[in-house]
Enzyme design. Structure first.
Site, short mmCIF file in Angstrom:
data_model
loop_
_atom_site.label_atom_id
_atom_site.label_comp_id
_atom_site.label_asym_id
_atom_site.label_seq_id
_atom_site.Cartn_x
_atom_site.Cartn_y
_atom_site.Cartn_z
N GLN A 75 0.83 -1.21 0.00
CA GLN A 75 0.00 0.00 0.00
C GLN A 75 0.87 1.26 0.00
OE1 GLN A 75 -3.19 0.21 -0.60
NE2 GLN A 75 -3.31 -2.00 -0.78
N SER A 76 1.97 1.21 -0.73
CA SER A 76 2.89 2.34 -0.81
C SER A 76 2.28 3.51 -1.57
CB SER A 76 4.19 1.90 -1.49
OG SER A 76 4.99 3.01 -1.82
N ASN A 77 2.14 4.66 -0.88
CA ASN A 77 1.71 5.88 -1.56
C ASN A 77 2.77 6.33 -2.56
OD1 ASN A 77 -0.65 6.13 0.09
ND2 ASN A 77 0.64 6.98 1.72
N ALA A 79 4.97 4.50 -4.27
CA ALA A 79 4.97 3.69 -5.50
C ALA A 79 3.83 4.10 -6.41
CB ALA A 79 4.87 2.20 -5.14
#
Length: 332
Positions: A75-77, A79
């Site tokens: 859930q990387s913002n 990326a």
């Protein structure tokens, strides 16, 4: 001495983002609480990484990059926003993500798919030993196709990227001056890779030298962040030719709010999400900002942030990460 505007930057975000007073929550805590709404940066779903990417993507455009490679958690913002920025400038995004391949793509992963990113998933146990080689392999494959690749580190945490949060301090300083308000006593922000904190420290030392900055870790131990952020702050200040010197002891990190692991909701973080939603109609997420708000509330309760303090909480975005954890949030 240089200024942040002396460095090449593309326009991605909607700035200045609001600096909003949270009266109900602040009154309940006995502090004056403002929130910097960098969830409203807009581009690619919004969040703090937009400020960094304005500088990093300018560098990518200057180099005529074809393929942009980066990494993060499921859930990387960061990326997600790298994928969006790459597409805006006609580049292919490649995301090497920590975690096993999911059965369902939700939240930021869904947005990664919509942006057409190439995704590779690494087992969490071997991630830190494999990530450098995995990203280099994608860069080598691009070169073999006759394309030029750029690897952006985790979180866009570089001295150049940190300039984005030096600019954020400049922006908040102007907002407070317009209101005839004093600088904050404390800034609180989540820290997952360190670039945002590094920029805040450099900017605050120049414009608000009496302001303390508390980084709430969502991943690593305090000592690791102190070493990393002090070095990045030093390199950022050196870029600007500002006379600053940084040591690990200068960096305030609280690492007791991570919970069981990065990317796993914590009980305190979930409680903070509910509290802020019901006090202010404001959404936080369980990966970053919920844990950071839990940290802020606890620091006030522990007296590490004094009653009556003027506090700014930096909202780094991340609302897409709410939805994959819907069941966990509802069961709490």
């Amino acid at each position: 001495m240089k200024q942040t505007d002396d460095f090449e930057r593309v326009s991605l975000g909607f700035f200045p983002t609001p600096l909003e007073r949270l009266n109900t929550l602040g009154d309940s805590l006995g502090i004056t609480l403002d929130i910097k709404r960098d969830d409203y940066t807009g581009f690619g779903g919004g969040g703090n990484k937009v400020r960094k990417l304005e500088y990093l993507m300018a560098d990518a455009c200057r180099q005529q990059i074809n393929v942009v490679i980066t990494t993060g958690g499921h859930q990387s913002n960061h990326a997600r926003m790298v994928a969006a920025a790459a597409r805006k400038f006609g580049m292919k995004p490649v995301l090497v993500l920590r975690g096993n391949q999911p059965d369902v793509y939700q939240g930021n992963l869904l947005l990664d798919k919509l942006f057409g990113a190439e995704l590779e998933f690494l087992d969490p146990e071997g991630y830190f030993t494999q990530i450098k080689g995995a990203m280099n392999a994608h860069a080598d494959a691009a070169q073999a196709r006759g394309e030029k690749a750029l690897i952006i580190p985790l979180g866009g945490a570089t001295p150049l990227g940190a300039l984005g949060y030096v600019r954020a301090i400049e922006e908040m300083d102007a907002q407070l001056r317009e209101r005839n308000q004093l600088p904050p006593d404390v800034i609180v922000a989540p820290t997952g890779s360190g670039g945002t904190l590094a920029g805040l420290y450099v900017g605050a030392r120049k414009y608000w030298p009496d302001t303390r900055i508390a980084g709430i870790s969502v991943s690593a131990k305090a000592e690791w962040f102190q070493t990393r952020i002090s070095a990045m702050a030093q390199d950022c200040a050196d870029l600007l030719e500002w006379s600053q010197n940084w040591t690990p002891e200068d960096i305030w990190i609280e690492d007791g709010f991570v919970g069981t692991a990065y990317g796993v909701p914590s009980d305190g973080g979930i409680e903070a999400i509910y509290r802020v939603a019901q006090a202010e109609g404001l959404l936080l997420d369980p990966v970053y900002t919920g844990k950071a708000m839990h940290g802020l509330i606890s620091l006030v309760e522990q007296g590490k942030i004094s009653a009556g303090s003027r506090v700014i909480f930096v909202h780094c975005g991340g609302s897409p990460a709410l939805y994959p954890f819907a069941q966990t949030l509802l069961e709490h």
